[in-house]
Design a protein around this motif. Structure first.
Motif, PDB file in Angstrom:
ATOM      1  N   UNK A  59      30.236  43.568  32.169  1.00 17.21           N
ATOM      2  CA  UNK A  59      30.029  43.147  30.782  1.00 17.21           C
ATOM      3  C   UNK A  59      31.289  42.387  30.407  1.00 17.21           C
ATOM      4  N   UNK A  60      31.382  41.870  29.186  1.00 21.40           N
ATOM      5  CA  UNK A  60      32.504  41.000  28.856  1.00 21.40           C
ATOM      6  C   UNK A  60      33.853  41.705  29.036  1.00 21.40           C
ATOM      7  N   UNK A  61      33.883  43.019  28.880  1.00 20.84           N
ATOM      8  CA  UNK A  61      35.158  43.722  29.024  1.00 20.84           C
ATOM      9  C   UNK A  61      35.024  44.925  29.965  1.00 20.84           C
ATOM     10  N   UNK A  62      33.979  44.897  30.801  1.00 22.75           N
ATOM     11  CA  UNK A  62      33.772  46.019  31.714  1.00 22.75           C
ATOM     12  C   UNK A  62      33.730  45.555  33.169  1.00 22.75           C
ATOM     13  N   UNK A  63      34.404  46.339  34.006  1.00 27.45           N
ATOM     14  CA  UNK A  63      34.528  45.956  35.412  1.00 27.45           C
ATOM     15  C   UNK A  63      34.153  47.142  36.288  1.00 27.45           C
ATOM     16  N   UNK A  64      33.638  46.828  37.482  1.00 24.59           N
ATOM     17  CA  UNK A  64      33.473  47.873  38.491  1.00 24.59           C
ATOM     18  C   UNK A  64      34.274  47.444  39.722  1.00 24.59           C
ATOM     19  N   UNK A  65      35.188  48.311  40.125  1.00 27.20           N
ATOM     20  CA  UNK A  65      35.976  48.050  41.328  1.00 27.20           C
ATOM     21  C   UNK A  65      35.388  48.907  42.444  1.00 27.20           C
ATOM     22  N   UNK A  66      35.051  48.277  43.567  1.00 24.71           N
ATOM     23  CA  UNK A  66      34.515  49.014  44.715  1.00 24.71           C
ATOM     24  C   UNK A  66      35.560  48.997  45.829  1.00 24.71           C
ATOM     25  N   UNK A  67      35.838  50.166  46.392  1.00 25.99           N
ATOM     26  CA  UNK A  67      36.793  50.202  47.496  1.00 25.99           C
ATOM     27  C   UNK A  67      36.085  50.623  48.771  1.00 25.99           C
ATOM     28  N   UNK A  68      36.517  50.059  49.877  1.00 28.57           N
ATOM     29  CA  UNK A  68      36.015  50.464  51.199  1.00 28.57           C
ATOM     30  C   UNK A  68      37.233  50.824  52.052  1.00 28.57           C
ATOM     31  N   UNK A  69      37.173  52.030  52.598  1.00 24.26           N
ATOM     32  CA  UNK A  69      38.316  52.481  53.406  1.00 24.26           C
ATOM     33  C   UNK A  69      37.813  53.438  54.462  1.00 24.26           C
ATOM     34  N   UNK A  70      38.700  53.814  55.393  1.00 23.90           N
ATOM     35  CA  UNK A  70      38.232  54.674  56.481  1.00 23.90           C
ATOM     36  C   UNK A  70      38.222  56.150  56.086  1.00 23.90           C
ATOM     37  N   UNK A  71      38.913  56.496  55.006  1.00 23.84           N
ATOM     38  CA  UNK A  71      38.889  57.887  54.531  1.00 23.84           C
ATOM     39  C   UNK A  71      38.663  57.878  53.018  1.00 23.84           C
TER      40      UNK A  71
END
Lengths: 198, 339
Positions: free
Chosen positions: A125-137
């Motif tokens: 949204x205009x001021x909303x974010x989703x951060x997705x992380x990918x890692x081994x653990x």
């Protein structure tokens, strides 16, 4: 995985809880050495054992513990370069969020064996974010949550940062964080100067 | 050829460290980052603003335009925030000719951007959005971290090596050197054939009975006391080693005076015979000593020296213990009276 990652956990424990607690954790995790070498390569399982042992000895749930470590990495004076780099990466907190996508590449140029998590940032949204992380653990989202809270404070930004769900794709652990920016300049940003390496 | 015109505000975004000059050489505009580094250039002459380090140019407009497209090394004469004792930052630039003999000089930080970044508190805002300066900074910080890690690592390795070497040549109980250290040292001295030296073999008398009647802890206490006395009776450079359970070897470098060693041997025996306290009980020991000197030999052989000092030692034992004898390499041993 490069020892630097485990060493930051070691640094947090020694700094916040003392050498004795570190000694207990080291024994609980059955580490056959006294300290991590930042540039030596360790098995990924070592980090899992270490986080479990730290939670056990300090009697803390793992996610809040990892959030504290993330916060500590950005606010602890000897790790000032970390804060400086993050601040330089973006001129505002939102810039910083988008620069997360480049963190893995930047780390790889400098230290090819470091293996930081890979982040993707979506504007929902205009001021909303989703951060997705990918890692081994698992744990990347918790550490990043702590770091983002510290950095929002650093930028003087008022934001709500919450960990979301966790899923797995083969050997890759996928976690999310939701960020809602309420006010970009809620208070004066903290002072920062660059090139303080000398 | 198509001609474009650009607003200076657009130019400021695209080239934040650029400078525009008129045909007469007067500076008419500078970018925001330029202004931050060296304020107040507008209105001055090019030569007054910039020092052309390489190639060395006068700063006249015609002179500078001739170098269009080439890399220039320059300094800004009015650079701000220079810490005491430090010089001007070195910058790079290229000249772009514009219409009517006007020109543009676009600047960038030099090979070591760290200095200017710190001095002028530059942030990513001061560079174009695509400038790789941030990535460069990651490398600088990572490099500093790696260097300090390696420094710490090699320091720890040095300490570990010293400790391992110490452990390999030191007797744990007494802190004296061990047999290996003595053999190595004696080996070196006999190979080099340097200044004369003396060798003393000491075997404690009655030590076994202290061990048997009062226990090993008492025995250990006696050995520690013996080590203390031996160390006190030699000069600081002389080597004292515990080469067996109750056997010691002393090596006196730069010494050809057998009389002096006999005196020392006598004094050692005297002091060792003083009762040693162990939890209120008295431990009594003595020592038999054999001495040999490097000057007795035409060619030096470490094994021969040790075996001759041993023979002298056993001569002391046979003669009734608690005394010292001097080796006669031809075969005979002379006995000296005790003390």
């Amino acid at each position: 995985m490069l020892g630097l990652i485990c060493k930051s956990l070691e640094g947090f424990v020694r700094d916040q809880h003392g050498d004795l607690q570190w000694e207990r954790i080291r024994r609980a995790a059955r580490l056959p050495f006294e300290r991590f070498e930042a540039l030596r390569i360790y098995d990924d399982a070592v980090l899992m054992d270490l986080v479990a042992a730290t939670g056990g000895v300090l009697d803390r749930r793992q996610s809040p513990l990892l959030e504290d470590i993330g916060h500590w990495i950005c606010t602890h004076p000897p790790l000032e370069p970390v804060r400086r780099l993050i601040r330089f990466s973006g001129t505002s907190f939102v810039d910083l969020l988008f620069s997360l996508e480049e963190i893995e590449d930047r780390a790889r140029i400098a230290l090819p064996n470091l293996h930081l998590p890979q982040f993707r940032v979506e504007l929902t949204a205009s001021d909303e974010f989703v951060v997705t992380s990918q890692w081994m653990v698992p744990g990347a989202a918790a550490v990043l949550t702590g770091m983002l809270r510290a950095m929002a404070d650093d930028y003087g930004t008022l934001a709500i940062i919450e960990r979301g769900g966790l899923s797995q794709d083969g050997d890759t652990v996928i976690e999310t964080i939701s960020v809602r920016v309420i006010e970009n300049t809620f208070h004066e940003p903290r002072e920062f100067t660059l090139g303080g390496v000398r | 050829m198509s001609v474009i015109s650009v607003e200076t505000s657009t130019l400021d975004h695209a080239l934040p460290m650029a400078l525009l000059f008129e045909a007469c050489g007067t500076v008419t505009h500078v970018g925001p980052t330029f202004e931050k580094i060296a304020p107040g250039a507008v209105g001055k002459g090019l030569a007054g603003v910039m020092n052309f380090v390489h190639p060395q140019l006068s700063g006249s407009c015609a002179d500078v335009l001739r170098y269009s497209g080439r890399k220039l090394r320059v300094e800004l004469r009015h650079e701000a925030n220079i810490p005491p004792g430090e010089g001007l930052s070195t910058l790079r630039g290229t000249v772009v000719p514009l219409s009517d003999r006007r020109g543009l000089i676009n600047l960038a930080l030099g090979a070591d951007p760290g200095v200017a970044l710190k001095r002028h508190r530059l942030t990513s805002r001061d560079f174009t959005a695509t400038d790789p300066m941030v990535d460069f900074l990651y490398l600088i910080e990572a490099h500093a971290m790696v260097l300090s890690e390696f420094e710490r690592l090699s320091e720890r390795l040095d300490q570990a090596r010293t400790a391992a070497e110490e452990a390999a040549v030191t007797d744990k109980l007494t802190g004296l050197r061990n047999r290996r250290a003595m053999d190595d040292h004696l080996g070196r001295l006999t190979v080099d054939a340097g200044p004369a030296f003396g060798l003393m073999n000491i075997d404690l008398d009655y030590f076994k009975s202290v061990n048997d009647t009062m226990g090993h802890a008492a025995g250990d206490r006696v050995l520690e006391e013996v080590a203390r006395i031996l160390r006190q009776e030699v000069r600081s450079g002389d080597m004292v080693a515990r080469v067996g359970g109750d056997e010691f070897m002393l090596l006196f470098e730069n010494c050809a005076d057998v009389g002096l060693l006999q005196q020392i041997a006598g004094r050692i025996i005297q002091r060792l015979e003083l009762p040693i306290d162990w939890q209120g009980q008295e431990c009594r020991i003595s020592a038999s000593i054999g001495i040999t000197m490097s000057s007795y030999y035409d060619t030096l052989d470490a094994e021969r020296l040790v075996s001759d000092a041993d023979s002298a030692l056993y001569a002391s034992k046979r003669a009734g213990r608690a005394r010292h004898s001097v080796a006669r390499p031809v075969g005979e041993c002379s006995m000296e009276p005790e003390g």
